[in-house]
Design an enzyme around this catalytic site. Structure first.
Site, PDB file in Angstrom:
ATOM      1  N   GLY A  11       0.817  -1.208   0.000  1.00 50.21           N
ATOM      2  CA  GLY A  11       0.000   0.000   0.000  1.00 50.21           C
ATOM      3  C   GLY A  11       0.845   1.249   0.000  1.00 50.21           C
ATOM      4  O   GLY A  11       2.059   1.208   0.181  1.00 50.21           O
ATOM      5  N   SER A  12       0.180   2.376  -0.236  1.00 52.61           N
ATOM      6  CA  SER A  12       0.855   3.672  -0.183  1.00 52.61           C
ATOM      7  C   SER A  12      -0.164   4.722   0.205  1.00 52.61           C
ATOM      8  O   SER A  12      -1.369   4.516   0.077  1.00 52.61           O
ATOM      9  CB  SER A  12       1.476   4.020  -1.541  1.00 52.61           C
ATOM     10  OG  SER A  12       0.476   4.144  -2.532  1.00 52.61           O
ATOM     11  N   GLY A  13       0.320   5.847   0.689  1.00 52.87           N
ATOM     12  CA  GLY A  13      -0.589   6.910   1.098  1.00 52.87           C
ATOM     13  C   GLY A  13       0.175   8.146   1.469  1.00 52.87           C
ATOM     14  O   GLY A  13       1.322   8.343   1.053  1.00 52.87           O
ATOM     15  N   ASN A  14      -0.469   9.005   2.266  1.00 49.34           N
ATOM     16  CA  ASN A  14       0.141  10.266   2.679  1.00 49.34           C
ATOM     17  C   ASN A  14       1.457  10.036   3.423  1.00 49.34           C
ATOM     18  O   ASN A  14       2.390  10.825   3.323  1.00 49.34           O
ATOM     19  CB  ASN A  14      -0.842  11.031   3.570  1.00 49.34           C
ATOM     20  CG  ASN A  14      -0.310  12.393   3.968  1.00 49.34           C
ATOM     21  OD1 ASN A  14       0.001  13.213   3.116  1.00 49.34           O
ATOM     22  ND2 ASN A  14      -0.203  12.634   5.260  1.00 49.34           N
ATOM     23  N   PHE A  15       1.531   8.942   4.156  1.00 49.92           N
ATOM     24  CA  PHE A  15       2.711   8.657   4.973  1.00 49.92           C
ATOM     25  C   PHE A  15       3.904   8.201   4.133  1.00 49.92           C
ATOM     26  O   PHE A  15       5.048   8.368   4.528  1.00 49.92           O
ATOM     27  CB  PHE A  15       2.382   7.562   5.991  1.00 49.92           C
ATOM     28  CG  PHE A  15       1.874   6.294   5.359  1.00 49.92           C
ATOM     29  CD1 PHE A  15       2.756   5.333   4.891  1.00 49.92           C
ATOM     30  CD2 PHE A  15       0.511   6.070   5.221  1.00 49.92           C
ATOM     31  CE1 PHE A  15       2.292   4.168   4.298  1.00 49.92           C
ATOM     32  CE2 PHE A  15       0.040   4.911   4.632  1.00 49.92           C
ATOM     33  CZ  PHE A  15       0.929   3.959   4.166  1.00 49.92           C
ATOM     34  N   GLY A  16       3.666   7.580   2.987  1.00 47.64           N
ATOM     35  CA  GLY A  16       4.736   6.972   2.212  1.00 47.64           C
ATOM     36  C   GLY A  16       4.284   5.633   1.671  1.00 47.64           C
ATOM     37  O   GLY A  16       3.294   5.564   0.950  1.00 47.64           O
ATOM     38  N   VAL A  17       4.974   4.546   2.025  1.00 44.94           N
ATOM     39  CA  VAL A  17       4.593   3.226   1.535  1.00 44.94           C
ATOM     40  C   VAL A  17       4.498   2.237   2.692  1.00 44.94           C
ATOM     41  O   VAL A  17       5.075   2.442   3.758  1.00 44.94           O
ATOM     42  CB  VAL A  17       5.600   2.680   0.491  1.00 44.94           C
ATOM     43  CG1 VAL A  17       5.611   3.541  -0.745  1.00 44.94           C
ATOM     44  CG2 VAL A  17       7.003   2.570   1.084  1.00 44.94           C
ATOM     45  N   ALA A  18       3.740   1.159   2.462  1.00 40.00           N
ATOM     46  CA  ALA A  18       3.660   0.054   3.417  1.00 40.00           C
ATOM     47  C   ALA A  18       4.131  -1.211   2.716  1.00 40.00           C
ATOM     48  O   ALA A  18       3.821  -1.429   1.543  1.00 40.00           O
ATOM     49  CB  ALA A  18       2.234  -0.111   3.925  1.00 40.00           C
ATOM     50  N   ASP A 123     -10.504   8.847  13.064  1.00 36.06           N
ATOM     51  CA  ASP A 123     -10.553   8.576  11.624  1.00 36.06           C
ATOM     52  C   ASP A 123     -11.005   7.138  11.375  1.00 36.06           C
ATOM     53  O   ASP A 123     -10.446   6.431  10.542  1.00 36.06           O
ATOM     54  CB  ASP A 123      -9.193   8.835  10.977  1.00 36.06           C
ATOM     55  CG  ASP A 123      -9.275   8.946   9.446  1.00 36.06           C
ATOM     56  OD1 ASP A 123     -10.375   9.246   8.933  1.00 36.06           O
ATOM     57  OD2 ASP A 123      -8.252   8.729   8.775  1.00 36.06           O
TER      58      ASP A 123
END
EC number: 2.7.11.1
Length: 365
Positions: A11-18, A123
């Site tokens: 996954g990926s998002g605002n934080f970076g990647v997982a 959230d």
């Protein structure tokens, strides 16, 4: 980082990647959330880690440790092989009332424990609820990036969360009870499981945040005729979707509601859950790292890497993310920075909220 080996990106998002990683010694699978070193390592990251570390409950993703790499801070967590509850809904369209209740019961037990620990999530949504890989999936709450502890932090007043799940009082920009806002978000999650759509979005204009906000503050929702649910279920939703949080049903009342109590698994009964509520300060967490050790690592992570040269197995650099079409500052427009200490950036949703305030469209409580 020799401790873990990379299996795949998840996954990926605002934080970076997982990424899915495997412990080389124990062979245990873990999820690792990579946050670029430097400016992204702020008070919110520290808050997320410390709040998450304090929680020990079967319906909450286990925090394990933080690891510092040359380019990233990595948060190591339990891996939930069943993926997001959101994906399960997308595949099914919607759930039966019994299946919805099964997941809702677990969600409420996890949230109840968070609140007992004086942590409000802020959230809660389908994307932040994961499932393990068992035949009868166990729900796991994750992502404590917006969480607040009443023991450590001020009472929340900023508009954070995801538009479709946000409670009316959160839009007021005044102080609000984060626990009661969580109750509202749990209600939205239940509605989506039952109906397969968001309660306050216009299905013909789902991206119109202004319209969604208007429907939220006026409690404008309905259950479609094709959705056949019991009167108890309808009554529970009507007690959750109440504009005044002081009159909204509480987590305690939900746990005693007839609809919630029906077919309640033995492990979710109050007697079985009592062991998680013992006020034993010496109880072990899932992490062997102390708070001091974690904070020292987080503090060190605030120092940017010496160069942007990628290091194999240590997550992506921001340049790589942008080349792949992933802007590390984007997360599908569903995040709004905390005001003041948490930044001044605004997304489209934030602008819509402010416009609504300016035109007196929001009802002040």
């Amino acid at each position: 980082m020799e401790k873990y080996e990379l299996l795949k990106d998840i996954g990926s998002g605002n934080f970076g990647v997982a990424r899915l990683m495997r412990n080389r010694e124990t062979k245990e699978l873990v999820a690792m959330k990579y946050i670029p070193r430097g400016l992204k390592i702020d008070e919110n990251v520290a808050r997320e880690i410390i709040n998450h570390r304090s929680l020990r409950h079967p319906n909450i993703i286990r925090f394990k440790e933080v690891v510092l790499t040359p380019t990233h801070l990595a948060i190591v967590m339990e891996y939930a092989a069943g993926g997001e509850l959101f994906d399960r809904i997308c595949s099914a369209g919607r759930f039966s009332e019994d299946e919805s209740r099964y997941f809702f019961q677990q969600l409420i037990c996890g949230v109840s424990y968070c609140h007992f620990m004086q942590i409000c999530h802020r959230d809660l949504k389908l994307e932040n609820t994961l499932l393990d890989g068992s035949p009868a999936p166990r729900l796991k709450i994750c992502d404590f990036g917006y969480s607040k502890s009443s023991l450590l932090h001020s009472k929340p007043k900023s508009t954070v969360g995801t538009p479709a799940y946000i409670a009316p009082e959160v839009l007021s920009r005044r102080e609000y009870d984060g626990k009661m806002a969580d109750v509202w978000s749990c209600g939205v999650t239940l509605y989506v499981m039952l109906v397969g759509a968001y309660p306050f979005e216009d299905p013909d204009d789902p991206k119109n945040f202004r319209k969604t906000i208007g429907r939220i503050v006026s409690i404008q929702y309905k259950i479609p005729e094709y959705v056949h649910i019991s009167q108890d279920c309808r009554q529970l939703l009507s007690r959750i979707f109440v504009a005044n949080p002081a009159k909204r049903i509480t987590i305690r009342e939900i746990r005693n509601h007839p609809w919630f109590m029906k077919n309640l698994p033995r492990e979710l009964t109050e007697a079985a859950q009592a062991k998680y509520y013992k006020k034993d300060n010496s109880a072990r967490t899932f992490s062997d790292q102390t708070v001091d050790e974690i904070m020292k690592i987080v503090q060190e992570a605030k120092t940017p890497p010496p160069s942007s040269t990628p290091v194999a197995g240590f997550g992506w650099t921001e340049e790589e993310e942008q080349e792949d079409g992933k802007n590390p500052d984007d997360d599908e427009g569903d995040r709004d920075e905390e005001e003041g200490e948490e930044g001044d950036s605004e997304d489209e949703y934030t602008k819509q909220v402010k416009q609504a305030h300016a035109s007196c469209d929001l009802q002040k409580s």
